[in-house]
Design a protein around this motif. Sequence first.
Motif, PDB file in Angstrom:
ATOM      1  N   PRO A  89       2.138   0.343   1.445  1.00 26.11           N
ATOM      2  CA  PRO A  89       1.080   1.029   2.186  1.00 26.11           C
ATOM      3  C   PRO A  89      -0.247   0.295   2.021  1.00 26.11           C
ATOM      4  O   PRO A  89      -0.472  -0.394   1.026  1.00 26.11           O
ATOM      5  CB  PRO A  89       1.040   2.414   1.537  1.00 26.11           C
ATOM      6  CG  PRO A  89       1.695   2.266   0.218  1.00 26.11           C
ATOM      7  CD  PRO A  89       2.648   1.118   0.324  1.00 26.11           C
ATOM      8  N   ASP A  90      -1.116   0.434   3.003  1.00 27.15           N
ATOM      9  CA  ASP A  90      -2.447  -0.144   2.907  1.00 27.15           C
ATOM     10  C   ASP A  90      -3.181   0.479   1.738  1.00 27.15           C
ATOM     11  O   ASP A  90      -3.032   1.680   1.458  1.00 27.15           O
ATOM     12  CB  ASP A  90      -3.239   0.099   4.190  1.00 27.15           C
ATOM     13  CG  ASP A  90      -2.693  -0.680   5.368  1.00 27.15           C
ATOM     14  OD1 ASP A  90      -2.040  -1.719   5.146  1.00 27.15           O
ATOM     15  OD2 ASP A  90      -2.921  -0.251   6.515  1.00 27.15           O
ATOM     16  N   LEU A  91      -3.990  -0.305   1.070  1.00 27.61           N
ATOM     17  CA  LEU A  91      -4.769   0.185  -0.052  1.00 27.61           C
ATOM     18  C   LEU A  91      -5.678   1.313   0.436  1.00 27.61           C
ATOM     19  O   LEU A  91      -6.392   1.168   1.419  1.00 27.61           O
ATOM     20  CB  LEU A  91      -5.595  -0.945  -0.656  1.00 27.61           C
ATOM     21  CG  LEU A  91      -6.308  -0.649  -1.962  1.00 27.61           C
ATOM     22  CD1 LEU A  91      -5.305  -0.227  -3.032  1.00 27.61           C
ATOM     23  CD2 LEU A  91      -7.083  -1.856  -2.433  1.00 27.61           C
ATOM     24  N   GLY A  92      -5.614   2.439  -0.207  1.00 25.67           N
ATOM     25  CA  GLY A  92      -6.427   3.584   0.166  1.00 25.67           C
ATOM     26  C   GLY A  92      -5.817   4.457   1.245  1.00 25.67           C
ATOM     27  O   GLY A  92      -6.397   5.465   1.629  1.00 25.67           O
ATOM     28  N   ALA A  93      -4.641   4.080   1.743  1.00 24.63           N
ATOM     29  CA  ALA A  93      -3.991   4.877   2.788  1.00 24.63           C
ATOM     30  C   ALA A  93      -3.524   6.200   2.212  1.00 24.63           C
ATOM     31  O   ALA A  93      -3.178   6.298   1.036  1.00 24.63           O
ATOM     32  CB  ALA A  93      -2.807   4.111   3.370  1.00 24.63           C
ATOM     33  N   ARG A  94      -3.508   7.201   3.049  1.00 31.93           N
ATOM     34  CA  ARG A  94      -3.004   8.508   2.625  1.00 31.93           C
ATOM     35  C   ARG A  94      -1.542   8.616   3.033  1.00 31.93           C
ATOM     36  O   ARG A  94      -1.183   8.304   4.156  1.00 31.93           O
ATOM     37  CB  ARG A  94      -3.804   9.616   3.269  1.00 31.93           C
ATOM     38  CG  ARG A  94      -5.218   9.670   2.780  1.00 31.93           C
ATOM     39  CD  ARG A  94      -5.909  10.896   3.360  1.00 31.93           C
ATOM     40  NE  ARG A  94      -7.287  10.916   2.980  1.00 31.93           N
ATOM     41  CZ  ARG A  94      -7.763  11.570   1.926  1.00 31.93           C
ATOM     42  NH1 ARG A  94      -6.948  12.250   1.163  1.00 31.93           N
ATOM     43  NH2 ARG A  94      -9.035  11.551   1.641  1.00 31.93           N
ATOM     44  N   GLY A  95      -0.718   9.058   2.105  1.00 31.38           N
ATOM     45  CA  GLY A  95       0.702   9.228   2.400  1.00 31.38           C
ATOM     46  C   GLY A  95       1.472   7.934   2.221  1.00 31.38           C
ATOM     47  O   GLY A  95       0.911   6.850   2.128  1.00 31.38           O
TER      48      GLY A  95
ATOM     49  N   ALA B 257       9.362   9.926  -8.767  1.00 33.85           N
ATOM     50  CA  ALA B 257       9.404   8.528  -8.319  1.00 33.85           C
ATOM     51  C   ALA B 257       9.801   7.576  -9.442  1.00 33.85           C
ATOM     52  O   ALA B 257      10.515   6.600  -9.202  1.00 33.85           O
ATOM     53  CB  ALA B 257       8.055   8.124  -7.725  1.00 33.85           C
ATOM     54  N   LEU B 258       9.368   7.841 -10.656  1.00 35.11           N
ATOM     55  CA  LEU B 258       9.719   6.973 -11.781  1.00 35.11           C
ATOM     56  C   LEU B 258      11.226   6.944 -11.987  1.00 35.11           C
ATOM     57  O   LEU B 258      11.825   5.885 -12.194  1.00 35.11           O
ATOM     58  CB  LEU B 258       9.015   7.436 -13.058  1.00 35.11           C
ATOM     59  CG  LEU B 258       9.347   6.647 -14.331  1.00 35.11           C
ATOM     60  CD1 LEU B 258       8.950   5.186 -14.173  1.00 35.11           C
ATOM     61  CD2 LEU B 258       8.653   7.265 -15.528  1.00 35.11           C
ATOM     62  N   VAL B 259      11.866   8.093 -11.922  1.00 40.50           N
ATOM     63  CA  VAL B 259      13.316   8.175 -12.115  1.00 40.50           C
ATOM     64  C   VAL B 259      14.034   7.494 -10.947  1.00 40.50           C
ATOM     65  O   VAL B 259      14.982   6.729 -11.159  1.00 40.50           O
ATOM     66  CB  VAL B 259      13.770   9.640 -12.281  1.00 40.50           C
ATOM     67  CG1 VAL B 259      15.278   9.753 -12.316  1.00 40.50           C
ATOM     68  CG2 VAL B 259      13.148  10.242 -13.535  1.00 40.50           C
TER      69      VAL B 259
ATOM     70  N   ARG C 114       9.753  -1.443  -7.232  1.00 35.88           N
ATOM     71  CA  ARG C 114       8.298  -1.443  -7.056  1.00 35.88           C
ATOM     72  C   ARG C 114       7.918  -0.713  -5.771  1.00 35.88           C
ATOM     73  O   ARG C 114       6.992   0.082  -5.741  1.00 35.88           O
ATOM     74  CB  ARG C 114       7.774  -2.869  -7.028  1.00 35.88           C
ATOM     75  CG  ARG C 114       6.275  -2.932  -6.770  1.00 35.88           C
ATOM     76  CD  ARG C 114       5.810  -4.356  -6.747  1.00 35.88           C
ATOM     77  NE  ARG C 114       5.590  -4.788  -8.100  1.00 35.88           N
ATOM     78  CZ  ARG C 114       4.438  -5.302  -8.511  1.00 35.88           C
ATOM     79  NH1 ARG C 114       3.448  -5.450  -7.686  1.00 35.88           N
ATOM     80  NH2 ARG C 114       4.295  -5.672  -9.756  1.00 35.88           N
ATOM     81  N   LEU C 115       8.627  -0.989  -4.707  1.00 33.41           N
ATOM     82  CA  LEU C 115       8.344  -0.341  -3.429  1.00 33.41           C
ATOM     83  C   LEU C 115       8.548   1.168  -3.521  1.00 33.41           C
ATOM     84  O   LEU C 115       7.729   1.946  -3.037  1.00 33.41           O
ATOM     85  CB  LEU C 115       9.229  -0.945  -2.333  1.00 33.41           C
ATOM     86  CG  LEU C 115       9.007  -0.432  -0.930  1.00 33.41           C
ATOM     87  CD1 LEU C 115       7.579  -0.686  -0.470  1.00 33.41           C
ATOM     88  CD2 LEU C 115       9.993  -1.106   0.014  1.00 33.41           C
TER      89      LEU C 115
ATOM     90  N   THR D 138       5.663   3.893  -2.810  1.00 36.14           N
ATOM     91  CA  THR D 138       5.764   4.876  -1.728  1.00 36.14           C
ATOM     92  C   THR D 138       6.035   6.275  -2.270  1.00 36.14           C
ATOM     93  O   THR D 138       5.724   7.254  -1.607  1.00 36.14           O
ATOM     94  CB  THR D 138       6.855   4.490  -0.714  1.00 36.14           C
ATOM     95  OG1 THR D 138       8.109   4.385  -1.372  1.00 36.14           O
ATOM     96  CG2 THR D 138       6.512   3.180  -0.021  1.00 36.14           C
ATOM     97  N   GLY D 139       6.573   6.373  -3.478  1.00 34.95           N
ATOM     98  CA  GLY D 139       6.812   7.668  -4.102  1.00 34.95           C
ATOM     99  C   GLY D 139       5.583   8.242  -4.784  1.00 34.95           C
ATOM    100  O   GLY D 139       5.614   9.344  -5.320  1.00 34.95           O
ATOM    101  N   GLY D 140       4.485   7.495  -4.783  1.00 38.34           N
ATOM    102  CA  GLY D 140       3.234   7.992  -5.337  1.00 38.34           C
ATOM    103  C   GLY D 140       3.013   7.706  -6.807  1.00 38.34           C
ATOM    104  O   GLY D 140       1.956   8.019  -7.346  1.00 38.34           O
ATOM    105  N   LEU D 141       3.979   7.103  -7.487  1.00 37.86           N
ATOM    106  CA  LEU D 141       3.810   6.800  -8.904  1.00 37.86           C
ATOM    107  C   LEU D 141       2.725   5.739  -9.110  1.00 37.86           C
ATOM    108  O   LEU D 141       1.892   5.850 -10.003  1.00 37.86           O
ATOM    109  CB  LEU D 141       5.137   6.319  -9.500  1.00 37.86           C
ATOM    110  CG  LEU D 141       5.095   5.893 -10.963  1.00 37.86           C
ATOM    111  CD1 LEU D 141       4.763   7.081 -11.852  1.00 37.86           C
ATOM    112  CD2 LEU D 141       6.425   5.277 -11.373  1.00 37.86           C
TER     113      LEU D 141
END
Length: 156
Positions: free
Chosen positions: A3-9, A79-81, A109-110, A114-117
Amino acid sequence: LMPDLGARGASALPPFGQLLAGLHAAAAARWLDAADVGRLRHDAAPQDLTGLGVAPVGDEVAARLDLLGRTVATTRAPALVVAAVVHGELLALRPFAAGNGVVARAAARLLATTGGLDPTGSVVAEAVWAASPQPYLGAAAGFATGTPDGVAAWLR
């Protein structure tokens, strides 16, 4: 796909199999035969990560990747799991002729991003693993056994 840096979601990811094929193409396009890039191994053993035990072959590879993809798409686990399980399972399966470690780390990493971790993608765990490859590969070998202790050690 990040995601773009600072993007929401989170970014919308392609289906899991396409995601892995794309990551493999990016990782291995210049050093594997074109016929092997982005394609699952079938009968041949992987050319990398040979110290993790016997890698599955044939239809078992595709079936386990399909199950992993369905699990990622439907899980409510943190997301970590998710990232750790995908990382460990890709190392255990070694679904491609080579380049499996790079694909496993990139997918983890992706998913963490994307999971918010790690929403900015700024955590570089690879530096720790590169500095201590034996514990990393030992834990991966433990995960590959599928035993509760091996999986738990990998997650820790």
